[in-house]
Design a protein around this motif. Structure first.
Motif, PDB file in Angstrom:
ATOM      1  N   ILE A 272      35.648  45.732  44.984  1.00  0.00           N
ATOM      2  CA  ILE A 272      34.725  45.984  44.977  1.00  0.00           C
ATOM      3  C   ILE A 272      34.616  46.415  46.655  1.00  0.00           C
ATOM      4  N   GLU A 273      36.069  46.046  46.654  1.00  0.00           N
ATOM      5  CA  GLU A 273      36.262  46.737  47.875  1.00  0.00           C
ATOM      6  C   GLU A 273      36.278  48.940  47.896  1.00  0.00           C
TER       7      GLU A 273
ATOM      8  N   MET B 140      30.552  40.507  48.917  1.00  0.00           N
ATOM      9  CA  MET B 140      30.740  40.267  47.656  1.00  0.00           C
ATOM     10  C   MET B 140      30.421  38.794  47.115  1.00  0.00           C
TER      11      MET B 140
ATOM     12  N   TYR C 120      27.510  39.936  45.451  1.00  0.00           N
ATOM     13  CA  TYR C 120      28.382  40.184  43.779  1.00  0.00           C
ATOM     14  C   TYR C 120      28.058  38.690  42.934  1.00  0.00           C
TER      15      TYR C 120
ATOM     16  N   PRO D  60      36.957  35.079  47.888  1.00  0.00           N
ATOM     17  CA  PRO D  60      37.194  35.937  46.865  1.00  0.00           C
ATOM     18  C   PRO D  60      38.400  35.765  46.600  1.00  0.00           C
TER      19      PRO D  60
ATOM     20  N   ALA E 270      37.966  40.993  44.467  1.00  0.00           N
ATOM     21  CA  ALA E 270      37.318  41.580  45.844  1.00  0.00           C
ATOM     22  C   ALA E 270      37.759  42.980  45.453  1.00  0.00           C
TER      23      ALA E 270
END
Length: 555
Positions: A217-218, A106, A109, A209, A214
């Motif tokens: 992205i997860e 994260m 990113y 985050p 988050a």
């Protein structure tokens, strides 16, 4: 109801279309709770929906803890959530993940977004950020720090990571559109400084985050194809899509929202339950008066009954509430053919059969469940002195009372006909012993001469009876007043728990273990309490009474 029918399977329709168009080769769903409390009945809908879809379309189901907020999270909650999901029958196989597994990615990113000019470090205070955000009718205004250079933002963000700033001093924000009609898109915060110990990563990180950054992205990292969540995230979907697009994921997941499961007159809010626990009004997050999954399990609800309930509620885009009586209907339906039907006396009074031989105990055969012959039968001891329910005797009965009163004959269930001859009282006029005679020819509960009796009562042999405690529950909320007072406090029902100490049970209950369920003849369905019951001192929770006025709505 028309809209309900159309939308009931709308998620399946979306998935089937995506598969038919070749968007995904295999679907993957997930259940992503934040470990900041125990799961409740509403979460059960999400768990069973996500797992059920993965099963139906031969896909995968991931279990992931969204542990991005160390202020409220505990290992206790992680373990309780895992136990609940396993109990419901959802199997994540080897796919157990934590958001904290991805903190490093994260961060990368976030760096990517800064380099693309899509994120910046902002020094505004939380109050100023709120002020700059605007309102639903007025656009926001740009932060004075919005046009920092990429180099400056990279340096400041690294300094944030290295602990050079206090909590709240700086945040990283996405650079989107301060004039967007959707407030969630007005340069949302995606990282904050928080000098806190995390239950898994310890002190490795001092920046964390935000959920909206988050979560997508997860999902993308894990290969989730359909991110199914509740309706309050509908307005967040443009931000979800923005994150996966700007982070340049090759196969971005698709967010789909459905209506939450609401139950009438129950408490599901974590802060309210936390207060009930902390103030000692309930004995923990699994108190059987609550509707946390742990509480329902302890009370005696089964995974099958909860699945039936969730199925009856259906999947819709329209918000609605289900009646608690429907949940009770589901557990009755599940247990009526599964639970042995046995005899227990909750308000005992002694019945003495004066013409039965003293000291004699005989064993009578009783069926375990009249609706399920496969459960077989058992032998029940019978003797001269029995316990019966106090309400099964009246000295001066009203009309249409068919149980015991002087001169009346009744059937003792699976035993004999007995005729009441009188009673004994104490100095206060309370009935202490009832006397009767029995007809030896009526063994098994039928008279050879064909005479009928209108009343049948259950009983327990006094000399072999087991003593137990029974807990009778009502709604923890006073339903006549609604859930909340004007000041936000709860309208508690003072009669939500009645503890009956000296109950007498037939000896076949000996050896009953935690979560074992039984139908107590005429008294309801009961379950052995998993917390307080022991082999020496059995404790039972009443799951539900035997009858209800609830009827399933017609399709």
């Amino acid at each position: 109801m028309e809209n309900e029918t159309v939308s009931k399977n709308f998620i399946e329709q979306i998935i089937e279309k995506d598969l038919a168009e070749g968007k995904y080769k295999e679907i993957c769903t997930r259940f992503p709770p934040e470990p900041n409390g125990y799961l409740h009945i509403g979460h059960a809908k999400s768990i069973l929906l996500n797992y059920g879809l993965a099963q139906k379309y031969h896909g995968k189901f991931n279990m992931r803890f969204d542990d991005t907020n160390p202020t409220k999270e505990k290992v206790e909650f992680v373990e309780s959530i895992k136990a609940d999901i396993k109990w419901l029958g959802a199997d994540w196989e080897d796919r157990l993940y934590f958001a904290s597994d991805y903190f490093g990615k994260m961060y990368e990113y976030a760096i990517k977004l800064i380099k693309k000019g899509k994120a910046y470090v902002c020094d505004l205070s939380p109050e100023e950020i709120r002020e700059y955000r605007g309102t639903l009718t007025e656009p926001g205004k740009n932060s004075p720090y919005r046009d920092r250079s990429v180099e400056e933002n990279l340096e400041l963000f690294e300094n944030m990571k290295n602990g050079k700033y206090q909590d709240g001093e700086k945040v990283l924000r996405a650079k989107i559109d301060m004039a967007s009609p959707n407030i969630n898109m007005r340069d949302p915060i995606i990282y904050r400084v928080a000098h806190m110990n995390h239950h898994r990563t310890g002190d490795t990180w001092c920046i964390y985050p935000m959920y909206d950054f988050a979560h997508p992205i997860e999902d993308a990292i894990e290969g989730v194809t359909h991110s199914i969540c509740t309706l309050e995230f509908e307005d967040h979907r443009p931000l979800y899509d923005w994150v996966v697009k700007e982070c340049e994921f090759e196969f971005p997941p698709k967010q789909i929202e459905f209506a939450k499961l609401y139950l009438t007159n129950v408490v599901t809010g974590k802060r309210y339950i936390k207060r009930l626990v902390e103030e000692g009004i309930v004995d923990g997050w699994d108190d059987p008066r609550l509707v946390s999954i742990a509480a329902l399990r302890r009370r005696g609800f089964t995974p099958e009954s909860i699945k039936m309930f969730v199925d009856l509620c259906g999947v819709s885009k329209a918000q609605s509430s289900a009646d608690y009586a429907m949940l009770e209907y589901c557990i009755r339906e599940d247990l009526k053919t599964k639970a042995p039907r046995m005899m227990a006396i909750l308000q005992p009074v002694k019945l003495v059969i004066d013409n039965y031989p003293e000291g004699q105990v005989e064993y009578l055969t009783a069926p375990n469940n009249l609706e399920n012959e496969a459960l077989g039968s058992r032998e029940v001891p019978f003797g001269r002195e029995l316990y019966i329910e106090a309400e099964d005797f009246m000295e001066e009965p009203p009309k249409k009372y068919f149980r015991l009163f002087p001169g009346n004959e009744v059937r003792l269930m699976n035993a004999y006909f007995v005729t009441c001859t009188g009673c004994e009282k104490d100095e206060n006029g309370n009935i202490t012993v009832i006397h009767a005679t029995y007809d030896p020819a009526t063994k098994g509960g039928n008279a050879p001469d064909g005479r009928k009796v209108k009343g049948t009562i259950h009983w327990v042999n006094a000399s072999t009876a087991i003593k137990a405690e029974c807990r009778l529950y009502e709604n923890i909320i006073d339903e006549s007043k609604g859930v909340y007072n004007e000041d936000g406090s709860l309208n508690l029902n003072p009669n939500s728990l009645t503890v009956v100490k000296d109950c007498y049970l037939e000896p076949n209950f000996k050896g009953a273990k935690a979560y074992d369920s039984f139908q107590f003849v005429r008294n309801g369905f009961f379950c052995v309490d998993s917390k307080d019951s022991t082999d020496e001192n059995l404790v039972f929770n009443r799951i539900v009474s035997l009858k209800s006025s609830f009827k399933l709505p017609k399709a």
